[in-house]
Write a protein that holds these residues in place. Structure first.
Motif, PDB file in Angstrom:
ATOM      1  N   ASP A  25      38.377   5.877 -40.059  1.00  0.00           N
ATOM      2  CA  ASP A  25      37.862   7.447 -40.608  1.00  0.00           C
ATOM      3  C   ASP A  25      38.950   8.544 -39.631  1.00  0.00           C
ATOM      4  O   ASP A  25      38.411   9.023 -39.759  1.00  0.00           O
ATOM      5  CB  ASP A  25      36.597   7.455 -41.070  1.00  0.00           C
ATOM      6  N   PHE A  26      39.184   8.247 -38.404  1.00  0.00           N
ATOM      7  CA  PHE A  26      39.743   8.663 -38.340  1.00  0.00           C
ATOM      8  C   PHE A  26      40.979   9.555 -39.320  1.00  0.00           C
ATOM      9  O   PHE A  26      41.874   8.999 -39.942  1.00  0.00           O
ATOM     10  CB  PHE A  26      40.358   8.190 -36.588  1.00  0.00           C
ATOM     11  N   ALA A  27      41.874  10.706 -38.786  1.00  0.00           N
ATOM     12  CA  ALA A  27      42.388  11.579 -38.992  1.00  0.00           C
ATOM     13  C   ALA A  27      44.302  10.722 -38.810  1.00  0.00           C
ATOM     14  O   ALA A  27      44.170  10.292 -37.990  1.00  0.00           O
ATOM     15  CB  ALA A  27      42.825  12.824 -38.179  1.00  0.00           C
ATOM     16  N   THR A  56      38.089  13.344 -27.800  1.00  0.00           N
ATOM     17  CA  THR A  56      38.588  12.486 -28.770  1.00  0.00           C
ATOM     18  C   THR A  56      38.012  12.063 -31.014  1.00  0.00           C
ATOM     19  O   THR A  56      38.054  12.721 -31.977  1.00  0.00           O
ATOM     20  CB  THR A  56      39.645  10.826 -29.513  1.00  0.00           C
ATOM     21  N   TRP A  57      36.477  12.125 -30.778  1.00  0.00           N
ATOM     22  CA  TRP A  57      35.281  12.072 -31.304  1.00  0.00           C
ATOM     23  C   TRP A  57      35.522  13.295 -32.296  1.00  0.00           C
ATOM     24  O   TRP A  57      35.794  13.559 -33.216  1.00  0.00           O
ATOM     25  CB  TRP A  57      34.166  11.000 -31.262  1.00  0.00           C
ATOM     26  N   SER A  58      35.600  14.440 -31.419  1.00  0.00           N
ATOM     27  CA  SER A  58      34.930  15.371 -31.428  1.00  0.00           C
ATOM     28  C   SER A  58      35.990  16.075 -31.877  1.00  0.00           C
ATOM     29  O   SER A  58      36.288  17.465 -32.492  1.00  0.00           O
ATOM     30  CB  SER A  58      34.407  16.299 -30.761  1.00  0.00           C
ATOM     31  N   LYS A  59      37.287  15.492 -32.046  1.00  0.00           N
ATOM     32  CA  LYS A  59      38.777  16.190 -33.237  1.00  0.00           C
ATOM     33  C   LYS A  59      38.672  15.130 -34.759  1.00  0.00           C
ATOM     34  O   LYS A  59      39.178  15.640 -35.215  1.00  0.00           O
ATOM     35  CB  LYS A  59      39.525  15.299 -32.589  1.00  0.00           C
ATOM     36  N   GLU A  60      37.938  14.858 -34.608  1.00  0.00           N
ATOM     37  CA  GLU A  60      37.459  14.067 -35.962  1.00  0.00           C
ATOM     38  C   GLU A  60      36.635  14.537 -37.218  1.00  0.00           C
ATOM     39  O   GLU A  60      35.841  15.129 -36.617  1.00  0.00           O
ATOM     40  CB  GLU A  60      37.518  12.178 -35.955  1.00  0.00           C
ATOM     41  N   SER A  61      36.296  13.990 -38.276  1.00  0.00           N
ATOM     42  CA  SER A  61      36.121  14.471 -38.851  1.00  0.00           C
ATOM     43  C   SER A  61      34.931  13.000 -39.834  1.00  0.00           C
ATOM     44  O   SER A  61      33.815  13.758 -40.478  1.00  0.00           O
ATOM     45  CB  SER A  61      35.840  15.501 -40.338  1.00  0.00           C
ATOM     46  N   ALA A  62      35.006  11.788 -39.243  1.00  0.00           N
ATOM     47  CA  ALA A  62      34.019  11.276 -39.730  1.00  0.00           C
ATOM     48  C   ALA A  62      32.633  11.318 -39.858  1.00  0.00           C
ATOM     49  O   ALA A  62      31.811  12.154 -38.311  1.00  0.00           O
ATOM     50  CB  ALA A  62      34.578   9.762 -38.540  1.00  0.00           C
ATOM     51  N   LEU A  63      31.937  10.400 -40.579  1.00  0.00           N
ATOM     52  CA  LEU A  63      30.837  10.914 -40.618  1.00  0.00           C
ATOM     53  C   LEU A  63      30.006   9.801 -38.814  1.00  0.00           C
ATOM     54  O   LEU A  63      28.593  10.500 -38.504  1.00  0.00           O
ATOM     55  CB  LEU A  63      29.983  10.200 -41.983  1.00  0.00           C
TER      56      LEU A  63
END
Length: 501
Positions: free
Chosen positions: A412-414, A23-30
């Motif tokens: 910072d998740f979408a 699920t993290w890999s789908k986000e653009s968070a730093l």
């Protein structure tokens, strides 16, 4: 063995933490609350090639294993010029369960291991060439290690000893290169620092709770730690590696030889720290795994060095015999475990099976889908990150999935799809007894019990889940930081208490 790992990675459904990192890999968070972002990047690399499949998610681990072996081979080749020692260094990780099979299971450690070994490789190159520019390479890989997992900081004592104990210390202390290396490492690590500045140092406080937790002296947790090292490194391999490390440390500090000091301290210091912590806290199964590849290199170099130092023929035969036995028995054990999970249909370990304990979520997802169809609900709610991750993985974006509590994990998740959530009913999927938690006192939703579903693996019930309809309420993605729906600090402690049982 690489083909074996590919088959394993393709055949075994994702575990909960793997789905969570996906699920993290789908986000653009730093960065993220639990860990730095490198594992998300590694998963994104694999899924860009093979898509959102188990092999796609795990491809990075398979590549990481190969890179680690290549680096170990070159370290040992440079230090010994002995083909046999190189072969030992390459085969030792194959004979350790964690590396020979479970490197296919993605975790932050998998992202960290190759770059941590690359840092050691850079320092070996430095010791052999005396070229200060290798400090900069070491700083780059140190930063990448920290960008993978915070436990990379445990290599700092080894690097400090490498710098300060040998006779060259004044030369390097007067040189700009070590200081530039620190600057390079900080720059590479800066995404994590920036994210934490923006979020009240959340990652460091979260990990601080886990690192400083103390539940009193426990022989059980000490035994767990020692047993895990035997199981994941090898029942014969672990004594072989530890013996090699002790002899390498004795040799290094007696002669002030930089590389021997570096390799031995890089393993013995973290090993001793985790041994101490295990007297009061359960050490996670993956926590010490970053250090053992360096131990494999040290053990292989020690075997070659013993042949040159004039040890007795009996001692040399014994050392080589046990190293070979460790490799043969270890690879056999890895293959047996592979066959158990991929071929054998029985559950021989019951509920304590580490794979089975996280299997069977397809059954939960199927019942949740049926509830969505029956009620016309448009979204799924959970109250723990494991169920959240597995529902997101299994539904693959067809339905918005949101964990309604622990919102500190998702900064910072979408937007998960609030247009499909607001004003619509949802389905709650929760492990019993989480559906009776006091948390629900803070949630004004109308709840309607629909069903329960058992999560099974090979005929054994692993957990039971409640399926409920939620209506009249829209979850809040960014509740106040003092809200029980945001808090993660207390839950981090509860996580440890659940493990201790």
């Amino acid at each position: 063995m690489t083909l074996l790992r590919i088959v394993y990675a393709s055949a075994i459904e994702l575990r909960t933490d793997e789905a969570y990192y996906w699920t993290w890999s789908k986000e653009s968070a730093l960065s993220f609350l639990d860990h730095p972002p490198a594992i998300a990047w590694l998963i994104r690399f694999g899924t860009a090639i093979f898509g959102d499949t188990p092999l796609g998610v795990r491809l990075g681990g398979i590549v990481a294993m190969l890179l680690t072996q290549l680096l170990l081979a070159d370290i040992v080749r440079r230090l010994t010029h002995d083909v046999r020692a190189v072969v030992f260094a390459v085969l030792m990780p194959e004979a350790a369960l964690y590396y020979g099979l479970l490197m296919a299971k993605v975790a932050p450690d998998v992202a960290m291991i190759p770059v941590a070994v690359a840092m050691m490789w850079s320092l070996v190159r430095l010791a052999q060439s005396s070229d200060g520019r290798w400090w900069l390479a070491a700083g780059l890989f140190a930063g990448l290690s920290m960008l993978s997992k915070f436990t990379a900081i445990m290599f700092a004592p080894a690097v400090a000893a490498f710098l300060l104990v040998p006779d060259w210390r004044w030369r390097w202390l007067r040189s700009p290169y070590p200081y530039l290396a620190v600057l390079v490492a900080i720059l590479v690590f800066s995404p994590v620092l920036i994210w934490n500045v923006q979020h009240d140092w959340a990652s460091f406080r979260f990990q601080g709770v886990r690192a400083t937790a103390n539940y009193g002296i426990s022989l059980r947790t000490l035994g767990d730690y020692i047993g895990l090292q035997f199981g994941l490194v090898g029942f014969v391999m672990l004594p072989v590696v530890l013996t090699g490390l002790v002899l390498t440390a004795w040799r290094g500090y007696r002669t002030r030889e930089p590389v021997a000091i570096l390799l031995s301290a890089a393993v013995l210091v973290p090993f001793a720290y985790f041994l101490f912590k295990s007297t009061t806290l359960r050490v996670g199964d993956t926590w010490p795994m970053f250090m053992w590849p360096v131990g494999f290199a040290a053990a292989a170099v020690n075997l070659a060095t013993m042949l040159k130092e004039g040890w007795s023929a009996r001692m040399l035969r014994s050392s080589v015999f046990w190293a070979r036995t460790a490799i043969v028995s270890g690879i056999a054990f890895v293959v047996i475990v592979f066959l158990y999970y991929v071929v054998v249909p029985w559950n021989l370990l019951g509920k304590i099976d580490p794979i089975g304990a996280e299997a069977g979520y397809e059954q939960v997802a199927a019942r949740a889908q049926a509830a969505l169809d029956e009620t016309g609900a448009t979204w799924i709610a959970t109250t723990d990150y494991r169920t959240y991750a597995m529902m997101r993985w299994l539904f693959r974006g067809r339905v918005p999935v949101i964990e309604i509590n622990e919102r500190g994990r998702f900064q910072d998740f979408a937007d998960p799809g609030m247009d499909r959530i607001k004003g619509h009913s949802g389905i709650y999927v929760g492990r019993e007894p989480d559906n009776r938690s006091s948390l629900w006192e803070n949630i004004p939703a109308k709840r309607e019990q629909l069903a329960t579903v058992e999560r099974r693996w090979r005929g054994l019930v692993m957990d039971t889940y409640a399926i409920e309809k939620l209506s009249g309420w829209t979850p809040e993605l960014s509740p106040p930081k003092d809200s029980p729906l945001f808090q993660w600090k207390v839950l981090a402690g509860e996580f440890e208490r659940r493990i201790l049982g």
